[in-house]
Design a protein around this motif. Structure first.
Motif, PDB file in Angstrom:
ATOM      1  N   LEU A   1      -6.026   6.528   2.838  1.00  0.00           N
ATOM      2  CA  LEU A   1      -5.970   5.969   4.061  1.00  0.00           C
ATOM      3  C   LEU A   1      -7.238   6.422   4.752  1.00  0.00           C
ATOM      4  O   LEU A   1      -8.083   5.718   5.495  1.00  0.00           O
TER       5      LEU A   1
ATOM      6  N   GLN B   1       0.732  -1.176  -0.070  1.00  0.00           N
ATOM      7  CA  GLN B   1      -0.048  -0.103  -0.230  1.00  0.00           C
ATOM      8  C   GLN B   1       0.971   1.418  -0.006  1.00  0.00           C
ATOM      9  O   GLN B   1       0.446   2.272  -0.506  1.00  0.00           O
TER      10      GLN B   1
ATOM     11  N   LYS C   1      -3.094  -1.490  13.312  1.00  0.00           N
ATOM     12  CA  LYS C   1      -4.468  -1.247  13.272  1.00  0.00           C
ATOM     13  C   LYS C   1      -4.988  -0.323  14.062  1.00  0.00           C
ATOM     14  O   LYS C   1      -5.949  -0.364  14.866  1.00  0.00           O
TER      15      LYS C   1
ATOM     16  N   LYS D   1     -10.650   6.213   1.755  1.00  0.00           N
ATOM     17  CA  LYS D   1     -11.083   4.961   1.351  1.00  0.00           C
ATOM     18  C   LYS D   1     -11.008   3.663   2.784  1.00  0.00           C
ATOM     19  O   LYS D   1     -11.840   2.671   2.639  1.00  0.00           O
ATOM     20  N   HIS D   2     -10.396   4.123   3.740  1.00  0.00           N
ATOM     21  CA  HIS D   2     -10.334   3.124   4.705  1.00  0.00           C
ATOM     22  C   HIS D   2     -10.988   3.800   6.197  1.00  0.00           C
ATOM     23  O   HIS D   2     -10.804   3.080   7.027  1.00  0.00           O
TER      24      HIS D   2
END
Length: 243
Positions: free
Chosen positions: A184, A125, A156, A187-188
């Motif tokens: 990040l 990534q 995490k 999208k996350h």
């Protein structure tokens, strides 16, 4: 704006009688990106260290998802969901890039093979999969900074604290890092609080900016408004422009 994921309320810290931070407050909404800026010595990293558990605030509170975390150990705060990078990157020099990230991944994934798979995905990534077997000591500065981010991501986190990860990078390298953090976030859903001197990155990423000077918050708001604030121009942006 979303409800605060991280709430810092009136935190202060003194060292040998010198007040490094004085009743500083800030909020980071869930899914948001907030920048903490100010001159060198303003107290930005001290704020990070209080949030991350390196220092206990002399007064005030730090709340993550409604739970007080000030006074907890750094490992407990990491377990609660706070990941961070450090201004001076210090990877495990003799370990490969992959093994450095695996160390972080093992916090949530005790199975070594699954941790390695997760670490590889993070390196990919960040555009570093081709460096996976290279010792950290042999990486360039931009690569070590990416590795620092990868190690933090491997834990995490719910919120990622970035301490000057773009300092010393060329404009094209800065833009690449900005693109990574934007992805990040968008999208996350990763929430980000960053300390940064590179205004190119601050303006590109931030939804809100908080300005520290002599340990006190002197301005806060949307980037375009903050950079026009006379107090900010006098104490910080004028200095940066002169460098």
């Amino acid at each position: 704006m979303n409800a605060p994921l991280l709430q810092v309320d009136g935190i202060s810290k003194s060292f040998r009688g010198l007040k490094a931070v004085s009743r500083a407050s800030l909020e980071v909404p869930r899914g948001g990106i907030v920048s903490l800026i100010g001159p060198n010595g303003a107290g930005k990293t001290t704020c990070f260290n209080m949030i991350a558990g390196v220092f206990k605030p002399d007064e005030g509170s730090v709340t993550l998802e409604g739970r007080r975390i000030d006074g907890l150990r750094p490992d407990q705060i990491c377990h609660a969901g706070v990941g961070r990078t450090f201004q001076l990157v210090k990877p495990f020099k003799e370990l490969s890039a992959l093994d450095n990230v695996i160390v972080g991944a093992l916090r949530t994934e005790p199975d070594a093979r699954k941790a390695a798979k997760a670490a590889e995905a993070i390196l990919d990534q960040l555009g570093m999969l081709d460096k996976r077997d290279q010792p950290a000591a042999q990486l360039t500065l931009p690569e070590r900074k990416r590795l620092e981010v990868a190690r933090a991501l491997a834990t995490k986190p719910t919120i990622l604290l970035l301490d000057e990860v773009m300092a010393g990078l060329r404009p094209t390298e800065t833009d690449q890092m900005v693109a990574v953090f934007r992805e990040l976030n968008q999208k996350h859903g990763l929430t980000i609080l960053l300390i940064e001197h590179v205004m190119r990155a601050v303006m590109a990423l931030s939804q809100q900016v908080v300005v520290l000077h002599h340990g006190e918050v002197i301005a806060r708001g949307e980037p375009e408004a903050v950079v026009r604030d006379p107090a900010v121009l006098e104490c910080y942006l004028g200095e940066e422009a002169a460098v």
